[in-house]
Design an enzyme around this catalytic site. Structure first.
Site, PDB file in Angstrom:
ATOM      1  N   ARG A 127       0.875  -1.184   0.000  1.00 31.07           N
ATOM      2  CA  ARG A 127       0.000   0.000   0.000  1.00 31.07           C
ATOM      3  C   ARG A 127       0.904   1.223   0.000  1.00 31.07           C
ATOM      4  NH1 ARG A 127      -2.449   4.395   0.238  1.00 31.07           N
ATOM      5  NH2 ARG A 127      -4.575   4.660   1.031  1.00 31.07           N
ATOM      6  N   GLU A 131     -11.507   5.619  -5.509  1.00 30.15           N
ATOM      7  CA  GLU A 131     -11.885   4.228  -5.289  1.00 30.15           C
ATOM      8  C   GLU A 131     -12.495   3.605  -6.544  1.00 30.15           C
ATOM      9  OE1 GLU A 131     -11.861   2.154  -2.305  1.00 30.15           O
ATOM     10  OE2 GLU A 131     -10.311   3.628  -1.862  1.00 30.15           O
ATOM     11  N   ARG A 149      -1.892  -5.461   4.284  1.00 24.74           N
ATOM     12  CA  ARG A 149      -0.987  -4.933   3.273  1.00 24.74           C
ATOM     13  C   ARG A 149       0.188  -4.245   3.963  1.00 24.74           C
ATOM     14  NH1 ARG A 149      -5.337  -1.298   0.085  1.00 24.74           N
ATOM     15  NH2 ARG A 149      -5.360  -0.463   2.199  1.00 24.74           N
TER      16      ARG A 149
END
Length: 241
Positions: free
Chosen positions: A79, A87, A127
């Site tokens: 990330r 998004e 992540r």
């Protein structure tokens, strides 16, 4: 003993996020690897290629898998730190405006390329949050960093500054990230090309999290992000601009 230490530090490949230890995160270890896929506009998959692992010249005797089945459980989910990108459509939720363009920018700039990642922490999705740098074109990467991906994305206008708790901004700091974001907004680059304030990804996620249905989420959308209805030619003729 020295050989074992050298192998662990420079020769052993980290297969996936589960292999990254709390000690490596605390020390903010640097990892070099190749980007094998880009899923969303602020995260990607990294195939770790340690300096003495046989993936780079002059010690190259291994190759990076190209098939998805061979890459399964063999990449680190990264990330990108300090930014938030529009998004994409997930779990029945519609995509935000410019989500596809933002994703395309990231793919064009990092997919298939070598990058350096300074690992920082694990997020709620396991992540690895990391500062990401492109490899320098001429100078050796283990001595010099290339361009910071977060900063370049803000400059291009395809992301906003991530301002939630635990955000990491590297040497530029939060003020530096916000300055780059505001410069892109003033120049109307990327998501700012329309010259309007947009719903940020964090606002988008909070709105959908609070709504029980898609209809409720759409009704709660800020007015500034709603598209004005198209006018017919006859109505336009008698309507002042």
């Amino acid at each position: 003993m020295s050989a074992v230490i050298m192998y662990k530090r420079y020769g052993r490949r980290i297969r996936n996020s589960d292999w990254i230890t709390p000690k490596q995160l605390t020390r903010k270890r640097w990892l070099r690897g190749v980007v094998t896929s880009v899923g969303d506009a602020d995260n990607f998959r990294l195939f770790h290629t340690p300096p003495l692992g046989g993936y780079t010249w002059p010690l190259k005797f291994r190759s990076i898998p190209s098939l998805s089945k061979d890459l399964k459980d063999e990449t680190i989910h990264i990330r990108i730190a300090g930014i938030d990108a529009p998004e994409a459509a997930h779990f029945g939720k519609p995509a935000q405006p410019y989500a596809a363009e933002s994703l395309e920018w990231l793919r064009n700039n990092i997919l298939g390329k070598s990058v350096y990642c300074q690992v920082l922490r694990k997020d709620q999705y396991t992540r690895i949050v990391a500062q990401v740098y492109l490899s320098p074109r001429i100078l050796p990467g283990f001595l010099f960093h290339g361009k910071n991906v977060s900063a370049e994305m803000l400059k291009a206008g395809w992301a906003v500054t991530y301002q939630q708790a635990g955000a990491e901004y590297g040497h530029l700091g939060k003020d530096g990230f916000l300055r780059l974001e505001n410069e892109a907004k003033a120049a109307r680059r990327g998501i700012w090309k329309g010259g309007k304030s947009l719903e940020t990804p964090s606002q988008y996620k909070r709105r959908h999290a609070a709504a029980t249905t898609l209809e409720e989420a759409e009704a709660a959308k800020p007015r500034s992000t709603r598209l004005a209805p198209k006018k017919g030619w006859l109505r336009s003729l008698f309507t002042r601009s």
